[in-house]
Motif scaffolding. Sequence first.
Motif, mmCIF file in Angstrom:
data_model
loop_
_atom_site.group_PDB
_atom_site.id
_atom_site.type_symbol
_atom_site.label_atom_id
_atom_site.label_comp_id
_atom_site.label_asym_id
_atom_site.label_seq_id
_atom_site.Cartn_x
_atom_site.Cartn_y
_atom_site.Cartn_z
ATOM 1 N N ASN A 40 -0.032 4.070 0.672
ATOM 2 C CA ASN A 40 0.010 5.011 1.783
ATOM 3 C C ASN A 40 0.725 4.631 3.038
ATOM 4 O O ASN A 40 0.605 5.447 4.071
ATOM 5 N N ARG A 86 -2.937 6.304 -7.827
ATOM 6 C CA ARG A 86 -3.218 5.214 -6.504
ATOM 7 C C ARG A 86 -1.995 4.245 -6.830
ATOM 8 O O ARG A 86 -2.090 3.310 -5.841
ATOM 9 N N PRO A 93 1.011 10.026 -4.651
ATOM 10 C CA PRO A 93 -0.054 9.095 -4.703
ATOM 11 C C PRO A 93 -1.240 9.698 -3.948
ATOM 12 O O PRO A 93 -1.339 10.386 -2.987
ATOM 13 N N ALA A 94 -2.360 9.483 -4.590
ATOM 14 C CA ALA A 94 -3.848 9.861 -3.885
ATOM 15 C C ALA A 94 -4.146 8.706 -2.938
ATOM 16 O O ALA A 94 -3.639 7.865 -2.956
ATOM 17 N N ASP A 112 0.753 -1.285 0.010
ATOM 18 C CA ASP A 112 0.164 0.148 -0.010
ATOM 19 C C ASP A 112 0.893 1.284 -0.157
ATOM 20 O O ASP A 112 1.695 1.649 1.083
ATOM 21 N N ALA A 165 -5.787 -0.711 -8.318
ATOM 22 C CA ALA A 165 -5.944 0.483 -9.227
ATOM 23 C C ALA A 165 -6.770 0.014 -10.287
ATOM 24 O O ALA A 165 -7.453 1.124 -11.187
ATOM 25 N N ALA A 175 -5.724 5.795 -1.092
ATOM 26 C CA ALA A 175 -6.319 4.741 -1.441
ATOM 27 C C ALA A 175 -7.810 4.588 -1.138
ATOM 28 O O ALA A 175 -8.046 5.180 0.257
ATOM 29 N N ARG A 176 -8.714 4.242 -1.857
ATOM 30 C CA ARG A 176 -10.034 4.101 -1.600
ATOM 31 C C ARG A 176 -10.223 2.740 -0.793
ATOM 32 O O ARG A 176 -9.463 1.958 -1.049
#
Length: 606
Positions: free
Chosen positions: A291, A509, A434-435, A289, A563, A437-438
Amino acid sequence: MSIANWGGRLWRGAARAGASGANPKSIGADVPSHGAGLRACSVEDLLADHKDVIARIKLCYGCDNATFHADLLQPVQNYAAYVNALPATRASYYSGPGGLLRLGLETAFYALQATDSQIFAGRQTISSRRVLEPRWRRAVFLAGLCGELYRCLGQVKVRDAQGDAWQPYLAPLTAWLRQRRCASFTVHWSAGPERRALGVFALPMIVPGAMLEDLAHGNEVIVPNLLASVSGMATYHEHNLMDRLVRHAAALVIARERRLSGEDAIEDDVPVHLARHLVEAMRELVQSDHNWLPNAPRSRLWYGQDGLYLVWPNGAADIIRLLADERLPGAPDNAPAVLAILVADGIVAETGPGQSIVLVQPPGAHEPMEAVRIVPPSLLLADVVPPPRPLEPRLAVPPDTAQPPGKQPESDQPDSLLAEAQCASPVSETYPAPAPARKRPAKPHAGGETGQTQLPLPDIQSSGEAVQGIRPVSPSRREGRPRSAEHGAHVLDRVTSGTGQPALCAPLRLNRTVAGVLSAIVGTLHGDRPQCHVVDGALFVPLAALAAHGVDARQAWRSLDDAGMLVQDDSGEGVQTEQIAGSRIPGVRIAARFVTGLPTAPDKAG
């Protein structure tokens, strides 16, 4: 009442009777560290006390008496001789006489039972699977049986009446007691972290060499997976299904035992046994991940001179989501429960009595954020390549100057950190941060594999123009998307200027390391030795090509699946096989919209 619960209640009743002296074959009461003394037992008496679970094991294995004795009963007898009547814990689960033996037997039974729904050698021929799968089942049973051996070598000290100590590295406890003609022994408990790797030293006294040789015949994976599971060294990216079954079986039986005998849990109200699962979940997040990339913008982890900090409770939400995907029995479902387990096991450092949350302020951050300190940092960073360097300034805010965090979310990092991450990207000098993560909703999964949900992505139109940088998604493409998803909805669209060569168009992402490696692989498509191929209008990337660039196949698969870049077959499998140059090659298929300049004609010549 199920047979398992009924048998467990009988065993617990016998243990309590033995504690009161009513059963001469039991060994005494629950033993604190100062131990009042336990009575030694023969192997026959020990197995008689647990004949209910042994009968269930035989029924589950499904064989005649001779085969059962040779395959399973012999290691069970060896295990009973090694642990004798040791309890598994001092005053928590399986703390009665023979508790460690009972824990090993029940874990082995449920792990063996779980193999009925698994395919271990799925890529082998039918004739090979017919030979190997019985070995896999037996190895899973042995891994479950011996998974708690480390307790004998690292958590207890056994002494006789003269004060001499048993050396668990040299001989089974029963043999030592018989040699010294001891009718009883005392148990002293040691504090400290669990050291599962020590269990490997006792494994030869449980599993005969001839049995290991038979397990290793015709393959090179069963015994290494067995050793990795017993030693606790198996990691998620190795895809050790054996270890996963054993860990789930152990969590199941411990959770059930704690529930049925909760009144006996004196010191262990917190399920500390789940700490290892939390650590493994955090290690997986660090590897898969973006994030969790240390010291990156919007990261959950910050590594400074004063330690490694995990942003809280955002980090806990990721851990809970991952454990929910794994369907781990008894897994915590809220941040306070996760924190209590980590603190109880010494993974999160306390700053004071009942206080473990601190304020940290990374360089350039607008305001402090809440976090917990992970000790030691190598617990999560040991496998990170390249090793992260600690930031020079201290991250923790001194208590006298700390200000409570405001309403701004911790993900809103300053532009200076964003620019720093762009410059450090492995794809190019302007690769953006990176955006966020959903969240992936958990869904039922089959075959023992974790289910993954395809995330919606806006369509990416290929263009013949030379474009470099970030192109926002047009408002018309955002229709139907939730408002919360618009933050970070930009898509990276890179095309090699003026060359017409294929190039990767990756969502923000996507893990940056995976994106860099995939970009390099796509660049070889029209070369003399391509590392990828066009198959049925999609880009097929062999797993061997990812491994050649130092990227773990499962890490890449999870990142690409998160993604939404994978093209899955009718069965929903992400990893597929294609005929390339006359051979069946495993790999992943990436949708054509993520590669500009992709040829339309299939190419399987390789």
